[in-house]
Scaffold this motif. Structure first.
Motif, PDB file in Angstrom:
ATOM      1  N   ASP A 104     -18.033 -19.171 -21.812  1.00  0.00           N
ATOM      2  CA  ASP A 104     -17.026 -18.285 -22.394  1.00  0.00           C
ATOM      3  C   ASP A 104     -17.462 -16.826 -22.354  1.00  0.00           C
ATOM      4  OD1 ASP A 104     -14.518 -17.844 -23.536  1.00  0.00           O
ATOM      5  OD2 ASP A 104     -15.334 -17.809 -25.558  1.00  0.00           O
ATOM      6  N   MET A 105     -18.765 -16.595 -22.323  1.00  0.00           N
ATOM      7  CA  MET A 105     -19.244 -15.213 -22.285  1.00  0.00           C
ATOM      8  C   MET A 105     -18.804 -14.527 -20.995  1.00  0.00           C
ATOM      9  SD  MET A 105     -23.051 -15.521 -24.010  1.00  0.00           S
ATOM     10  CE  MET A 105     -23.681 -16.665 -22.784  1.00  0.00           C
ATOM     11  N   MET A 106     -19.005 -15.215 -19.868  1.00  0.00           N
ATOM     12  CA  MET A 106     -18.631 -14.616 -18.583  1.00  0.00           C
ATOM     13  C   MET A 106     -17.117 -14.547 -18.426  1.00  0.00           C
ATOM     14  SD  MET A 106     -19.959 -13.171 -16.020  1.00  0.00           S
ATOM     15  CE  MET A 106     -19.778 -12.755 -14.289  1.00  0.00           C
ATOM     16  N   ARG A 107     -16.420 -15.571 -18.946  1.00  0.00           N
ATOM     17  CA  ARG A 107     -14.954 -15.557 -18.872  1.00  0.00           C
ATOM     18  C   ARG A 107     -14.391 -14.343 -19.593  1.00  0.00           C
ATOM     19  NH1 ARG A 107     -14.069 -21.582 -20.984  1.00  0.00           N
ATOM     20  NH2 ARG A 107     -13.974 -20.366 -22.874  1.00  0.00           N
ATOM     21  N   THR A 108     -14.885 -14.084 -20.806  1.00  0.00           N
ATOM     22  CA  THR A 108     -14.339 -12.993 -21.611  1.00  0.00           C
ATOM     23  C   THR A 108     -14.690 -11.640 -21.010  1.00  0.00           C
ATOM     24  OG1 THR A 108     -14.625 -14.398 -23.566  1.00  0.00           O
ATOM     25  CG2 THR A 108     -14.149 -12.085 -23.949  1.00  0.00           C
ATOM     26  N   ALA A 109     -15.891 -11.515 -20.448  1.00  0.00           N
ATOM     27  CA  ALA A 109     -16.260 -10.265 -19.784  1.00  0.00           C
ATOM     28  C   ALA A 109     -15.302  -9.965 -18.631  1.00  0.00           C
ATOM     29  CB  ALA A 109     -17.694 -10.341 -19.272  1.00  0.00           C
ATOM     30  N   THR A 110     -14.920 -11.006 -17.885  1.00  0.00           N
ATOM     31  CA  THR A 110     -13.970 -10.835 -16.787  1.00  0.00           C
ATOM     32  C   THR A 110     -12.590 -10.478 -17.323  1.00  0.00           C
ATOM     33  OG1 THR A 110     -15.212 -12.496 -15.531  1.00  0.00           O
ATOM     34  CG2 THR A 110     -13.028 -11.919 -14.715  1.00  0.00           C
ATOM     35  N   ASN A 111     -12.192 -11.129 -18.415  1.00  0.00           N
ATOM     36  CA  ASN A 111     -10.903 -10.799 -19.044  1.00  0.00           C
ATOM     37  C   ASN A 111     -10.808  -9.312 -19.369  1.00  0.00           C
ATOM     38  OD1 ASN A 111     -10.337 -13.547 -19.044  1.00  0.00           O
ATOM     39  ND2 ASN A 111     -10.781 -13.829 -21.213  1.00  0.00           N
ATOM     40  N   ARG A 138     -17.360 -12.691 -27.033  1.00  0.00           N
ATOM     41  CA  ARG A 138     -16.460 -13.736 -26.553  1.00  0.00           C
ATOM     42  C   ARG A 138     -15.061 -13.577 -27.158  1.00  0.00           C
ATOM     43  NH1 ARG A 138     -18.964 -18.588 -28.877  1.00  0.00           N
ATOM     44  NH2 ARG A 138     -17.167 -19.623 -27.962  1.00  0.00           N
ATOM     45  N   SER A 139     -14.637 -12.345 -27.381  1.00  0.00           N
ATOM     46  CA  SER A 139     -13.329 -12.097 -27.970  1.00  0.00           C
ATOM     47  C   SER A 139     -12.700 -10.872 -27.334  1.00  0.00           C
ATOM     48  CB  SER A 139     -13.445 -11.912 -29.483  1.00  0.00           C
ATOM     49  OG  SER A 139     -12.198 -11.492 -30.021  1.00  0.00           O
ATOM     50  N   SER A 140     -11.600 -11.067 -26.612  1.00  0.00           N
ATOM     51  CA  SER A 140     -10.889  -9.941 -26.015  1.00  0.00           C
ATOM     52  C   SER A 140     -10.264  -9.061 -27.091  1.00  0.00           C
ATOM     53  CB  SER A 140      -9.791 -10.448 -25.069  1.00  0.00           C
ATOM     54  OG  SER A 140     -10.338 -11.144 -23.976  1.00  0.00           O
ATOM     55  N   VAL A 141      -9.694  -9.688 -28.119  1.00  0.00           N
ATOM     56  CA  VAL A 141      -9.082  -8.923 -29.195  1.00  0.00           C
ATOM     57  C   VAL A 141     -10.142  -8.159 -29.984  1.00  0.00           C
ATOM     58  CG1 VAL A 141      -7.795  -9.073 -31.350  1.00  0.00           C
ATOM     59  CG2 VAL A 141      -7.058 -10.397 -29.372  1.00  0.00           C
ATOM     60  N   GLY A 142     -11.279  -8.804 -30.243  1.00  0.00           N
ATOM     61  CA  GLY A 142     -12.348  -8.128 -30.957  1.00  0.00           C
ATOM     62  C   GLY A 142     -12.883  -6.917 -30.210  1.00  0.00           C
ATOM     63  N   THR A 143     -12.828  -6.977 -28.886  1.00  0.00           N
ATOM     64  CA  THR A 143     -13.312  -5.877 -28.050  1.00  0.00           C
ATOM     65  C   THR A 143     -12.228  -4.833 -27.812  1.00  0.00           C
ATOM     66  OG1 THR A 143     -14.664  -7.555 -26.928  1.00  0.00           O
ATOM     67  CG2 THR A 143     -14.584  -5.407 -25.903  1.00  0.00           C
ATOM     68  N   MET A 144     -10.995  -5.114 -28.204  1.00  0.00           N
ATOM     69  CA  MET A 144      -9.855  -4.274 -27.843  1.00  0.00           C
ATOM     70  C   MET A 144     -10.024  -2.793 -28.188  1.00  0.00           C
ATOM     71  SD  MET A 144      -5.822  -4.896 -28.676  1.00  0.00           S
ATOM     72  CE  MET A 144      -6.020  -4.716 -30.461  1.00  0.00           C
ATOM     73  N   PRO A 145     -10.493  -2.390 -29.373  1.00  0.00           N
ATOM     74  CA  PRO A 145     -10.638  -0.953 -29.642  1.00  0.00           C
ATOM     75  C   PRO A 145     -11.559  -0.261 -28.640  1.00  0.00           C
ATOM     76  CG  PRO A 145     -10.796  -2.209 -31.681  1.00  0.00           C
ATOM     77  CD  PRO A 145     -10.821  -3.204 -30.568  1.00  0.00           C
ATOM     78  N   LEU A 146     -12.646  -0.927 -28.281  1.00  0.00           N
ATOM     79  CA  LEU A 146     -13.576  -0.346 -27.314  1.00  0.00           C
ATOM     80  C   LEU A 146     -12.956  -0.334 -25.916  1.00  0.00           C
ATOM     81  CD1 LEU A 146     -16.333   0.895 -26.917  1.00  0.00           C
ATOM     82  CD2 LEU A 146     -17.278  -1.402 -26.595  1.00  0.00           C
ATOM     83  N   THR A 147     -12.228  -1.397 -25.570  1.00  0.00           N
ATOM     84  CA  THR A 147     -11.565  -1.445 -24.269  1.00  0.00           C
ATOM     85  C   THR A 147     -10.564  -0.307 -24.131  1.00  0.00           C
ATOM     86  OG1 THR A 147     -11.731  -3.868 -24.342  1.00  0.00           O
ATOM     87  CG2 THR A 147     -10.294  -2.926 -22.671  1.00  0.00           C
ATOM     88  N   GLN A 148      -9.804  -0.050 -25.185  1.00  0.00           N
ATOM     89  CA  GLN A 148      -8.826   1.037 -25.138  1.00  0.00           C
ATOM     90  C   GLN A 148      -9.524   2.383 -25.007  1.00  0.00           C
ATOM     91  OE1 GLN A 148      -5.613   0.838 -27.985  1.00  0.00           O
ATOM     92  NE2 GLN A 148      -5.354   3.058 -28.008  1.00  0.00           N
ATOM     93  N   LYS A 149     -10.629   2.554 -25.704  1.00  0.00           N
ATOM     94  CA  LYS A 149     -11.350   3.830 -25.652  1.00  0.00           C
ATOM     95  C   LYS A 149     -11.890   4.095 -24.254  1.00  0.00           C
ATOM     96  CE  LYS A 149     -13.022   7.461 -27.802  1.00  0.00           C
ATOM     97  NZ  LYS A 149     -12.164   8.447 -28.478  1.00  0.00           N
TER      98      LYS A 149
END
Length: 448
Positions: A393-400, A281-292
């Motif tokens: 919030d789980m589904m919202r963040t996944a969509t984000n 539930r954190s876009s910033v927390g997921t950011m390193p993986l998102t960038q990869k």
């Protein structure tokens, strides 16, 4: 005369491996969801208070560990991402196109949220009343939003986790570094090293996601129960359906029609980040993986290192578009307030302009209060939705996060800088550590 044939030495007999097979990360996540739901049900049905408290503490510790890295991670990620633009041709064009597509996808998402809300009337028949609401601890208004961008000092934004102010300071520092040129190289080298260190530490936290999932899901069920979820059934379903339409309908359509690439390859490549976002539930927390995953989808690293951190703090189709649109309709119906066409236009405006208020953290309370205050709706309505917030919030963040990976792919494809071979082979090797340097074999695989 017979020819002598030298016998090759026999290969040593392979010994069976005694290592325990590695459990895929997604399996660990699913197991955490199931175990958390089971423990939460036991804690509530059997009234096991110590179990409920333990689940809550486990979930809180996981979220706190994620938040611990947010402030420095955002600062150095934005600073480095801006300076990396100097390595990209047509940097200004890429940045403007990225912002444009952020806005376009946000408008589409908020329109879908409004349409679903008007069709389903999520606030009708819930049994909830205005007395059930309460004022939120954190509020947002346009004055706070506009005046709150510039910090009063350089320390408070980090101690109070004001991500918007941290983004402002990082942007100023990054632009100043670009202007200094070679004289800023020592600072940039240090910033890149610190960013890599933070991402490595954050990945260790991410590996704890299965355990954190047990606590977060378990406590939500133990505390709220299925009865409470039943009161919000329509609203919860609306959020999930709205996000699913954007995630699995709008995004694939844009990939196929605008970027002219296969949506299937995108989801194969981006799924690890989408999955982690759902749990953390954190876009910033997921950011390193998102960038990869964005880089492995064929987006040039120099551009991805700008677009993904920028998106992690401003691109929120779930939290800042679909959710506030549905929530505004839900709260207006509970408080018996009639919304007109101008109100719906205001919701769309707030979703596009004010999305940075969500700041990539868990929850979207500030964004919702910003929307409600703009519409003149009672802020007590936020309290009505706090109980159900962890579930939606789980589904919202996944969509984000999916949107944060999608836009760089679309822009790169349209600007003809997308590596189509890498895009089509994005799922060839799993991402076990998004902070690791690619091996020579991986480089050859991507280049093949």
């Amino acid at each position: 005369m017979s020819a002598s044939v030298s016998e090759a030495p026999e290969a040593p007999e392979a010994k069976p491996s005694s290592r325990i097979p590695k459990v895929p990360f997604w399996v660990q996540i699913i197991a955490g969801l199931v175990l958390g739901a089971l423990l939460g049900w036991i804690a509530r049905s059997q009234d096991v208070s110590w179990l409920k408290e333990t689940l809550g503490q486990v979930g809180d510790i996981f979220v706190q560990l994620l938040k611990l890295a947010v402030a420095p991670l955002v600062f150095f990620a934005i600073l480095v991402s801006i300076t990396n633009l100097r390595k990209v041709n047509n940097a200004a064009r890429l940045a403007s196109r990225t912002l444009l597509w952020f806005m376009i996808t946000s408008l589409i998402a908020v329109a879908i949220g409004l349409a679903i809300g008007l069709i389903t009337n999520p606030g009708s028949g819930t049994g909830l009343t205005p007395q059930d609401g309460k004022l939120p601890k954190r509020e947002g208004s346009w004055i706070d939003f506009l005046t709150g961008i510039v910090p009063t000092d350089v320390i408070t934004p980090f101690t109070e986790l004001n991500v918007l102010q941290i983004v402002f300071m990082a942007a100023v520092a990054g632009i100043a570094a670009l202007k200094l040129g070679d004289r800023a190289k020592p600072i940039l080298a240090l910033s890149e090293s610190v960013l890599e260190l933070l991402q490595k530490a954050l990945w260790w936290v991410i590996r704890l996601a299965p355990i954190g999932t047990v606590g977060l899901i378990g406590f939500a069920i133990a505390d709220y129960g299925w009865d409470l979820i039943g009161k919000y059934a329509t609203f919860t379903a609306d959020v999930y359906v709205g996000c699913a339409i954007v995630l699995f309908g709008v995004y694939p359509l844009l990939l196929a029609a605008v970027a002219k690439i296969s949506p299937l390859h995108f989801f194969k490549g981006a799924w690890p980040a989408i999955q982690l976002a759902f749990v953390s539930r954190s876009s910033v927390g997921t950011m390193p993986l998102t960038q990869k995953v964005t880089e492995r989808l064929g987006v040039p690293k120099e551009y991805a290192s700008f677009a993904v951190p920028f998106g992690a703090t401003t691109k929120m189709d779930g939290c800042a578009a679909i959710y506030p649109a549905l929530a505004a309709i839900f709260i207006a119906q509970i408080f018996d307030v009639q919304l007109g066409i101008q109100d719906y236009l205001l919701i769309a405006f707030v979703s596009v302009v004010g999305s940075a208020a969500t700041a990539g953290l868990t929850g979207a309370t500030v964004m919702l209060t910003l929307t409600l205050s703009t519409l003149g709706l009672p802020l007590e309505g936020v309290g009505l939705l706090m109980a159900i917030d962890p579930i939606i919030d789980m589904m919202r963040t996944a969509t984000n996060v999916a949107g944060q990976a999608l836009v760089p792919v679309i822009v790169a494809a349209r600007e003809k800088i997308l590596d189509h071979t890498a895009y089509e082979n994005a799922s060839a090797s799993p991402i076990d550590d998004p902070t690791a340097t690619p091996t020579e074999d991986e480089k050859v695989l991507v280049a093949a």
